[in-house]
Design an enzyme around this catalytic site. Structure first.
Site, PDB file in Angstrom:
ATOM      1  N   GLY A   1      43.851  31.248  69.249  1.00 19.87           N
ATOM      2  CA  GLY A   1      44.523  32.500  68.886  1.00 19.87           C
ATOM      3  C   GLY A   1      45.261  33.104  70.067  1.00 19.87           C
TER       4      GLY A   1
ATOM      5  N   SER B   1      48.582  33.556  70.375  1.00 20.06           N
ATOM      6  CA  SER B   1      49.968  33.973  70.103  1.00 20.06           C
ATOM      7  C   SER B   1      50.205  35.466  70.252  1.00 20.06           C
ATOM      8  CB  SER B   1      50.354  33.528  68.688  1.00 20.06           C
ATOM      9  OG  SER B   1      49.355  33.931  67.767  1.00 20.06           O
TER      10      SER B   1
ATOM     11  N   VAL C   1      41.781  27.593  63.095  1.00 26.14           N
ATOM     12  CA  VAL C   1      40.503  27.339  63.789  1.00 26.14           C
ATOM     13  C   VAL C   1      39.342  27.080  62.839  1.00 26.14           C
ATOM     14  CG1 VAL C   1      41.006  28.617  65.931  1.00 26.14           C
ATOM     15  CG2 VAL C   1      39.993  29.826  63.966  1.00 26.14           C
TER      16      VAL C   1
ATOM     17  N   ASN D   1      38.860  32.928  71.078  1.00 26.75           N
ATOM     18  CA  ASN D   1      39.377  34.288  70.921  1.00 26.75           C
ATOM     19  C   ASN D   1      39.841  34.602  69.501  1.00 26.75           C
ATOM     20  OD1 ASN D   1      40.985  36.806  71.846  1.00 26.75           O
ATOM     21  ND2 ASN D   1      42.574  35.462  70.983  1.00 26.75           N
TER      22      ASN D   1
ATOM     23  N   SER E   1      32.585  41.474  70.257  1.00 28.67           N
ATOM     24  CA  SER E   1      33.045  42.809  69.865  1.00 28.67           C
ATOM     25  C   SER E   1      31.842  43.742  69.969  1.00 28.67           C
ATOM     26  CB  SER E   1      33.553  42.733  68.429  1.00 28.67           C
ATOM     27  OG  SER E   1      33.332  43.919  67.722  1.00 28.67           O
TER      28      SER E   1
ATOM     29  N   TYR F   1      33.175  41.250  59.273  1.00 32.02           N
ATOM     30  CA  TYR F   1      33.485  41.144  60.706  1.00 32.02           C
ATOM     31  C   TYR F   1      32.214  41.323  61.540  1.00 32.02           C
ATOM     32  CZ  TYR F   1      36.017  42.221  65.092  1.00 32.02           C
ATOM     33  OH  TYR F   1      36.498  42.236  66.376  1.00 32.02           O
TER      34      TYR F   1
HETATM   35  P1  NDP Z   1      45.302  39.852  67.203  1.00 32.94           P
HETATM   36  O1  NDP Z   1      45.385  39.974  65.710  1.00 32.94           O
HETATM   37  O2  NDP Z   1      46.442  40.375  68.006  1.00 32.94           O
HETATM   38  O3  NDP Z   1      45.083  38.342  67.631  1.00 32.94           O
HETATM   39  C1  NDP Z   1      44.353  37.465  66.851  1.00 32.94           C
HETATM   40  C2  NDP Z   1      44.759  36.060  67.233  1.00 32.94           C
HETATM   41  O4  NDP Z   1      43.969  35.157  66.453  1.00 32.94           O
HETATM   42  C3  NDP Z   1      46.219  35.752  66.919  1.00 32.94           C
HETATM   43  O5  NDP Z   1      46.744  34.952  67.943  1.00 32.94           O
HETATM   44  C4  NDP Z   1      46.134  34.963  65.638  1.00 32.94           C
HETATM   45  O6  NDP Z   1      47.177  34.019  65.489  1.00 32.94           O
HETATM   46  C5  NDP Z   1      44.837  34.230  65.833  1.00 32.94           C
HETATM   47  N1  NDP Z   1      44.286  33.748  64.585  1.00 32.94           N
HETATM   48  C6  NDP Z   1      43.942  34.465  63.488  1.00 32.94           C
HETATM   49  N2  NDP Z   1      43.492  33.638  62.531  1.00 32.94           N
HETATM   50  C7  NDP Z   1      43.559  32.380  63.036  1.00 32.94           C
HETATM   51  C8  NDP Z   1      43.233  31.096  62.545  1.00 32.94           C
HETATM   52  N3  NDP Z   1      42.723  30.932  61.312  1.00 32.94           N
HETATM   53  N4  NDP Z   1      43.449  30.020  63.341  1.00 32.94           N
HETATM   54  C9  NDP Z   1      43.966  30.173  64.590  1.00 32.94           C
HETATM   55  N5  NDP Z   1      44.290  31.361  65.117  1.00 32.94           N
HETATM   56  C10 NDP Z   1      44.081  32.451  64.344  1.00 32.94           C
HETATM   57  O7  NDP Z   1      43.931  40.553  67.579  1.00 32.94           O
HETATM   58  P2  NDP Z   1      43.301  41.007  68.986  1.00 32.94           P
HETATM   59  O8  NDP Z   1      44.065  40.469  70.114  1.00 32.94           O
HETATM   60  O9  NDP Z   1      43.062  42.461  68.884  1.00 32.94           O
HETATM   61  O10 NDP Z   1      41.885  40.294  68.883  1.00 32.94           O
HETATM   62  C11 NDP Z   1      41.572  39.095  69.592  1.00 32.94           C
HETATM   63  C12 NDP Z   1      40.062  38.917  69.599  1.00 32.94           C
HETATM   64  O11 NDP Z   1      39.463  40.038  70.237  1.00 32.94           O
HETATM   65  C13 NDP Z   1      39.440  38.812  68.215  1.00 32.94           C
HETATM   66  O12 NDP Z   1      38.375  37.883  68.228  1.00 32.94           O
HETATM   67  C14 NDP Z   1      38.903  40.204  67.980  1.00 32.94           C
HETATM   68  O13 NDP Z   1      37.824  40.224  67.080  1.00 32.94           O
HETATM   69  C15 NDP Z   1      38.465  40.571  69.389  1.00 32.94           C
HETATM   70  N6  NDP Z   1      38.333  42.001  69.617  1.00 32.94           N
HETATM   71  C16 NDP Z   1      39.443  42.805  69.695  1.00 32.94           C
HETATM   72  C17 NDP Z   1      39.279  44.159  69.908  1.00 32.94           C
HETATM   73  C18 NDP Z   1      40.431  45.104  70.008  1.00 32.94           C
HETATM   74  O14 NDP Z   1      40.193  46.306  70.127  1.00 32.94           O
HETATM   75  N7  NDP Z   1      41.683  44.641  70.005  1.00 32.94           N
HETATM   76  C19 NDP Z   1      37.948  44.774  70.030  1.00 32.94           C
HETATM   77  C20 NDP Z   1      36.873  43.834  69.941  1.00 32.94           C
HETATM   78  C21 NDP Z   1      37.077  42.504  69.735  1.00 32.94           C
HETATM   79  P3  NDP Z   1      48.342  34.204  64.382  1.00 32.94           P
HETATM   80  O15 NDP Z   1      48.936  35.560  64.616  1.00 32.94           O
HETATM   81  O16 NDP Z   1      49.253  33.079  64.688  1.00 32.94           O
HETATM   82  O17 NDP Z   1      47.668  34.116  63.039  1.00 32.94           O
END
Ligand code: NDP
Length: 254
Positions: A10, A12, A62, A89, A142, A155
């Site tokens: 993840g 991107s 994933v 991630n 998280s 979640y």
């Molecule tokens: P984003 O939505 O910006 O990023 C999520 C990433 O995961 C994207 O790159 C997305 O790719 C990828 N992704 C989603 N589904 C799939 C899949 N099936 N296969 C491969 N890639 C996938 O979220 P965040 O950056 O905010 O979150 C990133 C991580 O941090 C997560 O695990 C989230 O739970 C955790 N987190 C975030 C917090 C926050 O406040 N932001 C707080 C606590 C935890 P694409 O767009 O190409 O689908």
């Protein structure tokens, strides 16, 4: 010494995108997966390549074993070796009351967040073990690793699973010199959280002891720490990177 190899799932957008850049800056060749965001993924590769970094971005769900296996084969072929670091991630969220949450959304969240972590750990962990030079795995958790959040039952279950998965994986893989830890972010401002709330910072800053929301850059340092020799004797741990928000008890006084 040959360049170290890192894999980020993840990569991107959001935290993952920042991690890809930070790891490249730290000297890694970085491969990342994405699911839907092909354009941002390609833009990231182009941006980092222009700065002289060697970065590979590949589409891979994933949560689908055949895709993860194909991703791992392509990454190992590109790298010429198993990775030194895997960062699990990729994650998605659904906001819905428990009594209304659909089976499809439950499955999608558990498949992406928890099964995705398992599948990538298994395939890259095997490659690390076969290489015989150890490695580091960092799972992105998280506050839901330990706290109950309303309307996020899927979640919360997935991140609670990551907490225990991290510990079990650390115990099992320790014999291979593979360390498995978890970085659990607090409120981190990303494009996704901006969509989640029009005043994300205003809602979270006042209840966060350090007085601000986090940024993806706040997550990179702890991930680099767990990947580094400085953490050579650290495994099975979760580090809260949250400005103190999940340590703060909801006392009824100031
Ligand atoms: P984003 O939505 O910006 O990023 C999520 C990433 O995961 C994207 O790159 C997305 O790719 C990828 N992704 C989603 N589904 C799939 C899949 N099936 N296969 C491969 N890639 C996938 O979220 P965040 O950056 O905010 O979150 C990133 C991580 O941090 C997560 O695990 C989230 O739970 C955790 N987190 C975030 C917090 C926050 O406040 N932001 C707080 C606590 C935890 P694409 O767009 O190409 O689908």
């Amino acid at each position: 010494m040959s360049q170290r190899i890192a894999v980020v799932t993840g990569g991107s957008t959001g935290i993952g995108r920042h991690l890809v850049g930070a790891l490249a800056e730290a000297g890694y060749r970085v491969a990342f997966s994405y699911h839907a965001s092909a354009e941002p993924a390609q833009a990231l590769v182009t941006h980092l390549a222009a700065q002289g970094h060697d970065v590979l971005g590949l589409a891979c769900d994933v949560g689908v074993k055949s895709e993860v296996e194909a991703f791992a084969a392509a990454v190992i072929d590109w790298a010429g070796t198993a990775p030194d670091l895997l960062v699990n991630n990729a994650g998605i969220q659904t906001w819905a009351p428990l009594l209304e949450l659909s089976e499809e959304r439950w499955d999608a969240v558990l498949r992406t967040n928890l099964k995705g972590c398992f599948l990538n750990t298994q395939v890259f962990g095997r490659a690390m073990a076969d290489r015989g030079a150890g490695g580091a795995i960092v799972n992105i958790g998280s506050g839901c690793n330990k706290h109950a959040f309303p309307n996020l039952v899927d979640y919360t279950a997935s991140k609670g699973g990551i907490e225990q998965f991290t510990k079990s994986a650390a115990v099992e893989l320790g014999g291979h010199g593979i360390r498995v830890n978890c970085v659990a972010p607090g409120a981190i401002a990303t494009e996704r959280t901006a969509e989640e709330s029009p005043d994300y910072e205003g809602e979270w800053s006042p209840i966060t002891p350090l007085g601000r929301v986090g940024t993806p850059a706040d997550i990179a340092g702890p991930v680099l720490f767990f990947a580094s020799e400085a953490a050579a004797y650290v495994t099975g741990q979760t580090l809260w990177v949250d400005g103190g928000v999940f340590t703060r008890a909801p006392w009824p006084y100031r």
